[in-house]
Design an enzyme around this catalytic site. Sequence first.
Site, PDB file in Angstrom:
ATOM      1  N   ASP A  14       1.144   3.007  -3.615  1.00  0.00           N
ATOM      2  CA  ASP A  14       1.244   4.300  -2.937  1.00  0.00           C
ATOM      3  C   ASP A  14       0.337   5.347  -3.569  1.00  0.00           C
ATOM      4  O   ASP A  14      -0.435   6.022  -2.887  1.00  0.00           O
ATOM      5  CB  ASP A  14       2.687   4.808  -2.954  1.00  0.00           C
ATOM      6  CG  ASP A  14       3.621   3.968  -2.083  1.00  0.00           C
ATOM      7  OD1 ASP A  14       3.122   3.275  -1.180  1.00  0.00           O
ATOM      8  OD2 ASP A  14       4.832   4.022  -2.312  1.00  0.00           O
ATOM      9  N   ARG A  95      12.133  11.573 -13.218  1.00  0.00           N
ATOM     10  CA  ARG A  95      11.310  12.429 -12.353  1.00  0.00           C
ATOM     11  C   ARG A  95      11.053  13.820 -12.929  1.00  0.00           C
ATOM     12  O   ARG A  95       9.923  14.320 -12.875  1.00  0.00           O
ATOM     13  CB  ARG A  95      11.920  12.528 -10.952  1.00  0.00           C
ATOM     14  CG  ARG A  95      12.014  11.212 -10.199  1.00  0.00           C
ATOM     15  CD  ARG A  95      10.756  10.388 -10.330  1.00  0.00           C
ATOM     16  NE  ARG A  95      10.760   9.193  -9.499  1.00  0.00           N
ATOM     17  CZ  ARG A  95      10.346   8.009  -9.906  1.00  0.00           C
ATOM     18  NH1 ARG A  95       9.909   7.857 -11.137  1.00  0.00           N
ATOM     19  NH2 ARG A  95      10.353   6.976  -9.093  1.00  0.00           N
ATOM     20  N   ASP A 124      13.210  10.939  -4.188  1.00  0.00           N
ATOM     21  CA  ASP A 124      12.251  11.371  -5.196  1.00  0.00           C
ATOM     22  C   ASP A 124      11.419  12.568  -4.756  1.00  0.00           C
ATOM     23  O   ASP A 124      10.940  13.337  -5.604  1.00  0.00           O
ATOM     24  CB  ASP A 124      11.337  10.211  -5.586  1.00  0.00           C
ATOM     25  CG  ASP A 124      11.993   9.268  -6.576  1.00  0.00           C
ATOM     26  OD1 ASP A 124      13.002   9.675  -7.193  1.00  0.00           O
ATOM     27  OD2 ASP A 124      11.516   8.138  -6.744  1.00  0.00           O
ATOM     28  N   SER A 175       8.838  -2.914  -4.021  1.00  0.00           N
ATOM     29  CA  SER A 175       8.459  -1.628  -4.581  1.00  0.00           C
ATOM     30  C   SER A 175       9.273  -1.448  -5.859  1.00  0.00           C
ATOM     31  O   SER A 175      10.507  -1.423  -5.814  1.00  0.00           O
ATOM     32  CB  SER A 175       8.763  -0.498  -3.590  1.00  0.00           C
ATOM     33  OG  SER A 175       8.479   0.754  -4.163  1.00  0.00           O
TER      34      SER A 175
END
Length: 404
Positions: A14, A95, A124, A175
């Site tokens: 990505d 994050r 996210d 993923s």
Amino acid sequence: MSRTAVLAYSGGLDTTCAVAWLREDYGFDEVIAVLVDVGQTYDIEEAQLRGKAAGAADVLLLDRREAFANVQVAAAIKTNALYEAKYPLVSALSRPVIAEAVAGLALELGAEAVVHGCTGKGNDQLRFELAFKANYPGVTVIAPLRDRIWSREEEIAYALARDIPITVTKSSPYSIDENLFGRSIEAGILEDPWTAPPEDAFLLTGDPDAAPAPSEHVIGFETGLPVSLDGTELPLAELIARLNQLAGAYGVGRIDMIENRAVGIKSREIYEAPAALVLIQAHRALEDVVLTKAELQLKRQLETRWTEIVYDGLWFSPVREAIDVFVDKTQELVTGEVRVELRAAAAVVNGRRSENALYAETLASYGAGETFPHEAAEGFIQIASLETQLAAARSRRRATAASS
């Protein structure tokens, strides 16, 4: 004037495609890709090669591994953070660390925008963007995968057409997100909640059917944090890594759940978090013998709320900080040891001890020499039952009045 964007870069499909999109579709002259080390497995040379092949002006590595362990992970352990009683916030914890590092660099460079590779249906995006704005107020945030929907197959074809080296293939479509606290696995056949996860999806945990003989380990805690394993003092990041190996060999830490996302949908999530689950279980066991009943009751309520707050991306918030103050106060005496047995697909607490324990064997025992004041029990029950008796009498009066 040169236009610069700073991208939170993972080295995966990505964000590698995002480098090219930012130049081709958004018109940026310079893209700085920032890989933040939070304990994940990566090859910096490969990531730099891939990022530069996609058009990045530079691919930078920022080491935040120890900071992540000692702040976010430490807080999660002390708070026994398990979202929906299962998920130890593996990705949600990392994050704010990544976003803070990216926003800090963007602010330093005077960049026009910060960028993430999240989709519009995930959690996210909230976590990154709220953290970006907390650390770089007013910055423009770009989310290419939200602006245009790309399938995994389309992204793979896009990268291959531009000779961008990638590791994801149509036959291996998972993923993956990982850090020192655990690993998440999504996409592909895992999206069918009826399908069992295949063994090739797992990396941190072994097949429970091939687990070694049970073994017992002692985890030492000081003021709520694990500081030693089997008598050896270790920094938190190293202790977690060691426990991941030990518990992972038994298949401990596999989580397969239907998770309620912040954006209002349910998703099937697979996680591996051996050390996280063992440490939280051991920490709770030690708290049980140290904290008062009232402390435990209130803390368990706030644990749930803290976990939801962090899950929803509000790490940088006054309410999270306020709960942390309460939690830190409760941890002042949470020092001691917990004995944990590892067996196939399970970690079992076999013992706990602390010099600060409120557990008194002579009060709890039914054996000879016990000291519980039995004579006081009758009066206690009489007082405790007053409201119950009054409520029962009221019900009887109302029933009598209704039948007359």
